[in-house]
Scaffold this active site. Structure first.
Site, PDB file in Angstrom:
ATOM      1  NE  ARG A   1      -2.332   3.480  -5.538  1.00 57.09           N
ATOM      2  CZ  ARG A   1      -1.448   3.736  -4.564  1.00 57.09           C
ATOM      3  NH1 ARG A   1      -1.814   4.413  -3.481  1.00 57.09           N
ATOM      4  NH2 ARG A   1      -0.205   3.329  -4.684  1.00 57.09           N
TER       5      ARG A   1
ATOM      6  CG  HIS B   1       8.385   2.966   0.922  1.00 55.04           C
ATOM      7  ND1 HIS B   1       8.089   2.250   2.067  1.00 55.04           N
ATOM      8  CD2 HIS B   1       7.257   2.937   0.158  1.00 55.04           C
ATOM      9  CE1 HIS B   1       6.839   1.787   1.977  1.00 55.04           C
ATOM     10  NE2 HIS B   1       6.314   2.194   0.831  1.00 55.04           N
TER      11      HIS B   1
ATOM     12  NE  ARG C   1       5.183  -1.446  -2.804  1.00 56.13           N
ATOM     13  CZ  ARG C   1       4.808  -0.390  -3.528  1.00 56.13           C
ATOM     14  NH1 ARG C   1       4.578   0.761  -2.946  1.00 56.13           N
ATOM     15  NH2 ARG C   1       4.653  -0.482  -4.828  1.00 56.13           N
TER      16      ARG C   1
ATOM     17  N   PRO D   1       0.570  10.596  -1.688  1.00 57.80           N
ATOM     18  CG  PRO D   1       2.663  10.179  -2.583  1.00 57.80           C
ATOM     19  CD  PRO D   1       1.993  10.688  -1.343  1.00 57.80           C
ATOM     20  CG  ASN D   2      -0.064   7.799  -6.709  1.00 61.80           C
ATOM     21  OD1 ASN D   2      -0.438   8.428  -7.693  1.00 61.80           O
ATOM     22  ND2 ASN D   2       1.215   7.594  -6.448  1.00 61.80           N
TER      23      ASN D   2
ATOM     24  CD  GLU E   1       4.546   3.794   9.187  1.00 58.51           C
ATOM     25  OE1 GLU E   1       4.997   3.306  10.261  1.00 58.51           O
ATOM     26  OE2 GLU E   1       5.146   3.722   8.113  1.00 58.51           O
TER      27      GLU E   1
ATOM     28  CB  SER F   1      -0.935  -2.909   1.350  1.00 59.07           C
ATOM     29  OG  SER F   1       0.114  -1.952   1.216  1.00 59.07           O
TER      30      SER F   1
ATOM     31  CE1 TYR G   1      -2.055   0.300  -1.451  1.00 55.16           C
ATOM     32  CE2 TYR G   1      -2.010   0.314  -3.860  1.00 55.16           C
ATOM     33  CZ  TYR G   1      -1.343   0.371  -2.643  1.00 55.16           C
ATOM     34  OH  TYR G   1       0.020   0.510  -2.619  1.00 55.16           O
TER      35      TYR G   1
ATOM     36  CB  ALA H   1       5.271   6.346  -2.958  1.00 50.58           C
TER      37      ALA H   1
ATOM     38  CG  ASN I   1      -1.149   5.690   3.875  1.00 47.50           C
ATOM     39  OD1 ASN I   1       0.020   5.592   3.485  1.00 47.50           O
ATOM     40  ND2 ASN I   1      -2.100   4.860   3.491  1.00 47.50           N
TER      41      ASN I   1
ATOM     42  CG  HIS J   1       1.601   1.903   5.476  1.00 47.03           C
ATOM     43  ND1 HIS J   1       1.952   2.863   4.554  1.00 47.03           N
ATOM     44  CD2 HIS J   1       2.484   1.998   6.493  1.00 47.03           C
ATOM     45  CE1 HIS J   1       3.005   3.516   5.006  1.00 47.03           C
ATOM     46  NE2 HIS J   1       3.355   3.014   6.182  1.00 47.03           N
TER      47      HIS J   1
ATOM     48  NE  ARG K   1       2.345  -3.762  -1.835  1.00 49.86           N
ATOM     49  CZ  ARG K   1       1.885  -2.579  -2.272  1.00 49.86           C
ATOM     50  NH1 ARG K   1       1.386  -1.705  -1.415  1.00 49.86           N
ATOM     51  NH2 ARG K   1       1.937  -2.289  -3.553  1.00 49.86           N
TER      52      ARG K   1
END
Ligand code: DQA
Length: 145
Positions: A17, A79, A110, A9-10, A97, A101, A22, A76, A73, A99, A106
């Protein structure tokens, strides 16, 4: 060899964003980047993005017997989603996996990755480059799997 890349998502909002986290490159830029990496590595690839947890679970299930490796990836859902963790365990396909970031630098919420617990490798904090490293890792692993 055939790889499936799943972005959660996103990530379709890349470029818009939170650019400080990012970057300014778009999701379309990421798709082109991954396709170029796979072409260079000589592997086939399918790209998939969804904002829906159940759709990601279904996509992982459908990968069984079709794909040799998954780059994921979960965004959200990293988590929160035990369903995605269970889907990865169900199919047993080597999964990396990724990511953009570094989730451990963070917010505390997360710092847990459920999906990561079923992954052969986790790459984070490298931006787009992380996907390239994931492709190279899975291609190398494909020789022995
Ligand atoms: C992310 C990190 C997650 O914590 C976040 O929810 C995302 C993107 C990353 O690529 O850095 O959506 O997975």
């Amino acid at each position: 060899m055939k790889l499936l890349v799943i972005n959660g998502p996103n990530l379709n909002m890349l470029g818009t964003r939170e650019p400080a986290i990012y970057g300014t490159q778009t999701y379309a830029d990421l798709e082109r980047y991954i396709q170029d990496c796979c072409a260079q590595a000589g592997t086939e690839v399918e790209l998939y993005q969804s904002n829906h947890e159940g759709d990601i679970v279904t996509k992982i299930q459908q990968a069984y017997g079709v794909f040799d490796g998954i780059i994921l990836n979960p965004a959200a859902y990293t988590h929160t989603s035990i369903a995605i963790l269970d889907a990865l365990k169900s199919v047993g396909i080597p999964t990396v996996e990724v990511h953009l970031s570094d989730i451990y630098q963070r917010e505390a919420f997360r710092h847990i990755s459920y999906a990561g617990q079923a992954c052969v490798k986790s790459i984070m904090g490298l931006g787009f480059e992380g996907y390239k490293q994931a492709v190279e890792f899975l291609v190398a692993l494909g020789c022995v799997w």
